[in-house]
Scaffold this motif. Structure first.
Motif, PDB file in Angstrom:
ATOM      1  N   VAL A  91      -2.548  -4.896   8.643  1.00 12.60           N
ATOM      2  CA  VAL A  91      -4.008  -4.891   8.711  1.00 12.60           C
ATOM      3  C   VAL A  91      -4.491  -3.456   8.594  1.00 12.60           C
ATOM      4  CG1 VAL A  91      -6.064  -5.435  10.069  1.00 12.60           C
ATOM      5  CG2 VAL A  91      -4.075  -6.950  10.197  1.00 12.60           C
ATOM      6  N   LEU A  92      -5.512  -3.248   7.778  1.00 15.70           N
ATOM      7  CA  LEU A  92      -6.165  -1.947   7.660  1.00 15.70           C
ATOM      8  C   LEU A  92      -7.537  -2.049   8.314  1.00 15.70           C
ATOM      9  CD1 LEU A  92      -6.247   0.951   6.463  1.00 15.70           C
ATOM     10  CD2 LEU A  92      -7.258  -0.049   4.400  1.00 15.70           C
ATOM     11  N   VAL A  93      -7.772  -1.227   9.332  1.00  8.99           N
ATOM     12  CA  VAL A  93      -9.056  -1.189  10.024  1.00  8.99           C
ATOM     13  C   VAL A  93      -9.766   0.089   9.599  1.00  8.99           C
ATOM     14  CG1 VAL A  93     -10.237  -1.154  12.248  1.00  8.99           C
ATOM     15  CG2 VAL A  93      -8.125  -2.473  11.980  1.00  8.99           C
ATOM     16  N   VAL A  94     -11.012  -0.044   9.140  1.00  9.13           N
ATOM     17  CA  VAL A  94     -11.792   1.103   8.675  1.00  9.13           C
ATOM     18  C   VAL A  94     -12.842   1.439   9.731  1.00  9.13           C
ATOM     19  CG1 VAL A  94     -13.262   2.012   6.841  1.00  9.13           C
ATOM     20  CG2 VAL A  94     -11.432   0.378   6.285  1.00  9.13           C
ATOM     21  N   GLY A  95     -12.741   2.621  10.309  1.00  7.03           N
ATOM     22  CA  GLY A  95     -13.697   3.067  11.312  1.00  7.03           C
ATOM     23  C   GLY A  95     -13.090   3.152  12.693  1.00  7.03           C
ATOM     24  N   THR A 150      -3.031  -0.016  10.633  1.00  7.76           N
ATOM     25  CA  THR A 150      -3.452   1.334  10.252  1.00  7.76           C
ATOM     26  C   THR A 150      -4.954   1.446  10.467  1.00  7.76           C
ATOM     27  OG1 THR A 150      -1.700   1.530   8.592  1.00  7.76           O
ATOM     28  CG2 THR A 150      -3.584   3.017   8.389  1.00  7.76           C
ATOM     29  N   LEU A 151      -5.370   2.506  11.135  1.00  4.18           N
ATOM     30  CA  LEU A 151      -6.777   2.764  11.411  1.00  4.18           C
ATOM     31  C   LEU A 151      -7.175   4.047  10.699  1.00  4.18           C
ATOM     32  CD1 LEU A 151      -9.375   2.155  13.056  1.00  4.18           C
ATOM     33  CD2 LEU A 151      -8.344   3.416  14.961  1.00  4.18           C
ATOM     34  N   VAL A 152      -8.163   3.949   9.806  1.00  4.04           N
ATOM     35  CA  VAL A 152      -8.602   5.130   9.062  1.00  4.04           C
ATOM     36  C   VAL A 152     -10.016   5.502   9.488  1.00  4.04           C
ATOM     37  CG1 VAL A 152      -7.118   4.647   7.084  1.00  4.04           C
ATOM     38  CG2 VAL A 152      -9.456   3.775   7.079  1.00  4.04           C
ATOM     39  N   VAL A 157      -5.698  -7.345  -0.059  1.00  2.00           N
ATOM     40  CA  VAL A 157      -6.755  -6.399  -0.394  1.00  2.00           C
ATOM     41  C   VAL A 157      -6.124  -5.089  -0.825  1.00  2.00           C
ATOM     42  CG1 VAL A 157      -8.813  -5.202   0.461  1.00  2.00           C
ATOM     43  CG2 VAL A 157      -8.208  -7.451   1.398  1.00  2.00           C
ATOM     44  N   GLU A 158      -6.642  -4.518  -1.903  1.00  2.00           N
ATOM     45  CA  GLU A 158      -6.244  -3.175  -2.316  1.00  2.00           C
ATOM     46  C   GLU A 158      -7.389  -2.219  -2.004  1.00  2.00           C
ATOM     47  OE1 GLU A 158      -4.946  -3.148  -6.354  1.00  2.00           O
ATOM     48  OE2 GLU A 158      -2.974  -3.995  -5.847  1.00  2.00           O
ATOM     49  N   THR A 212      -2.988  -4.318   1.680  1.00  2.00           N
ATOM     50  CA  THR A 212      -2.902  -4.920   3.006  1.00  2.00           C
ATOM     51  C   THR A 212      -3.296  -6.390   2.916  1.00  2.00           C
ATOM     52  OG1 THR A 212      -3.745  -4.823   5.278  1.00  2.00           O
ATOM     53  CG2 THR A 212      -5.282  -4.214   3.543  1.00  2.00           C
ATOM     54  N   PRO A 213      -2.686  -7.253   3.708  1.00  2.00           N
ATOM     55  CA  PRO A 213      -3.105  -8.654   3.698  1.00  2.00           C
ATOM     56  C   PRO A 213      -4.551  -8.845   4.173  1.00  2.00           C
ATOM     57  CG  PRO A 213      -0.899  -8.458   4.616  1.00  2.00           C
ATOM     58  CD  PRO A 213      -1.445  -7.065   4.483  1.00  2.00           C
TER      59      PRO A 213
END
Length: 506
Positions: free
Chosen positions: A10-14, A34-36, A137-138, A153-154
């Motif tokens: 999982v990619l978390v944005v914020g 991953t948290l960006v 998702v890319e 990421t899925p």
């Protein structure tokens, strides 16, 4: 569709409060997260400062509430409209108060937990664009050195605020009204003569002022003046904050040494959907509203608490992807209610004529002396009263907040919210022998605890509590065998990995 392996589950944005809590919820269950965050360092500024009871319960269920409470200021009564007090001590919780603490302190505690459970945090990294297909998702990410790379990421979650890049990338509108209030000023100041009330607020029709202590000698002040409307980028000054405070409160309390001044406007907006395929929204990316009542950060944190266990279950193969639809079904109505409630509060505070303000004060004093009304208002403001739809044939407690019941202690926890710290479902029983042989398929997803004898007779004999502290299922069935069959069905529904082979052959 692509053959590229995922770079993260999982990619978390914020990396605000919502993103930090969500990332930790996922990582605690073993989901690679991953948290960006586009900022290069943690923020030392703060807009949010109030943590309400239900949010504190959620944080307690992960072991972080007590640290925040120890460093903040607790407020058990809120003065409304200058004359009416809302008593919070009647709330049925360990936290019958509002906790006042700087947002940066909340983020510090949440970040410490995120790092402890293995969240991969990447500062100075900004989402440029995204595209999704049936499998994932890319995301194009720009790193601190300006290099753009594509990661897969899925699932991706946008917790990137009101101006969400994620929301825009998936084409979701932000429906509502702009500039409900413009030119609000926030300031962190020191006071030579602090007010006697912990929270101080009043509106005059042409403006208002609000003062709250951080507990370290600094105070948060929010002011607004109808006849001075400036754009957000116009510099705010300590002198205008003093003037606004004197208009609304009669004194500026010797205000001095502002360490932070900011001007902003207030919208009322909400995304029509919180999910778009494999992309989800949470916090201010999904909804924004008036700061009245200190609801914003709390609503976002509770979004994260609701979404975290569901997304983790899907990623780990313990639940079907359709479970994610319940996130929007449960949290979108809550966001709508917060927008309505805070908007109404602002409009009442800013009634312009003296007769209307007098009526406002009289009604407030009268209403807030009625116990049932106090309970209803306090329950809504604190989040304690939030409940989710559970279906027409569900137990009356299903979908409601689970009270922090005392436990026997045999399982290592003395109360329910300590038991929830594993991040798993909790099955509460009055008779541990009834659940002694849980099916191996759910044993790693459910912790069983016995309710303390002092409360066992007052609650249903079996209660299944979700990881976010809401009742998933309960029964009052008196027949033991019938209870056992109902329990097996409930565990199959909530805690058993879907039979994908059967689904494909069906």
């Amino acid at each position: 569709m692509t053959d590229k392996a995922p770079d993260t589950d999982v990619l978390v944005v914020g990396a605000g409060p919502t993103g930090l809590l969500l990332a930790a919820e996922l990582a605690q269950t073993g989901v690679a997260t991953t948290l960006v965050e586009r900022r290069h360092t943690e923020s030392n500024l703060t807009r949010a400062f109030a943590i309400h009871a239900r949010t504190l319960e959620a944080l307690d269920a992960r072991g972080t509430a007590d640290e925040l409470v120890a460093g903040g200021v607790t407020v058990d009564s809120i003065r409304i409209f200058g004359a009416a007090d809302l008593n919070l001590t009647r709330l049925p919780t360990r936290f019958p108060f509002v906790l006042v603490t700087p947002q940066y302190e909340t983020e510090r505690v949440l970040r410490k937990r995120a790092e402890a459970v293995g969240v991969r945090m990447r500062w100075g990294t900004e989402l440029v664009s995204l595209r999704q297909d049936a499998d994932g998702v890319e995301a194009e990410l720009r790193g601190p050195d300006g290099t753009v790379r594509t990661e897969r990421t899925p699932y991706l979650v946008g917790a990137d605020g009101v101006h969400s890049t994620v929301r825009r990338a998936v084409g979701l509108p932000f429906i509502g009204r702009s500039s409900v209030m413009s030119s609000l000023v926030l300031a962190d100041v020191q006071l030579a003569e602090p007010p006697t009330d912990v929270l101080t607020v009043n509106g005059t029709g042409d403006g208002f002022a609000f003062i709250a202590p951080f507990g370290d000698g600094w105070y948060r002040v929010i002011t607004w003046y109808r006849h001075r409307q400036l754009p957000d980028d116009a510099p705010a000054t300590l002198e205008e904050v003093r003037e606004d405070t004197r208009r609304a409160l009669g004194t500026d309390y010797g205000m001095h040494d502002a360490r932070w001044l900011s001007r902003f406007h207030n919208d009322e907006r909400q995304a029509p959907h919180y999910r778009q395929g494999r992309v989800l929204l949470a916090g201010d990316a999904a909804h924004t509203h008036s700061p009245a009542g200190g609801q914003g950060m709390n609503t976002g944190l509770q979004d994260a608490f609701n979404l975290g266990w569901k997304l983790a279950a899907v990623v780990r193969g313990r639940a079907d992807d359709a479970l994610l639809d319940s996130y929007e079904a449960e949290r979108h109505p809550v966001g709508q209610a917060v927008i309505r409630r805070t908007g109404t509060l602002v409009r009442v505070v800013l009634l312009r004529t003296p007769p209307l303000r007098a009526v406002r004060g009289l009604v407030g004093r009268t209403v807030l002396h009625a116990g049932p009304v106090v309970d209803k208002v306090a329950g809504a403001l604190s989040g304690i009263a939030i409940r989710y739809e559970a279906g027409p044939h569900a137990h009356p407690s299903a979908g409601a907040r689970a009270p922090d019941l005392p436990l026997s202690g045999a399982g290592g926890a003395n109360r329910l919210y300590e038991a929830l710290r594993t991040g798993r479902f909790v099955l509460l029983t009055a008779d541990p022998s009834e659940t002694a042989a849980l099916d191996g398929r759910v044993a790693d997803a459910v912790d069983v605890h016995a309710v303390a004898d002092s409360r066992a007779a007052a609650v249903p004999p079996l209660i299944l509590v979700r990881p976010d502290g809401y009742v998933a299922w309960a029964t009052d069935e008196p027949d033991r065998d019938h209870r056992r069959r109902d329990l097996t069905a409930a565990l199959d529904h909530w805690c058993t990995a879907p039979d994908r082979d059967a689904a494909r052959s069906g």
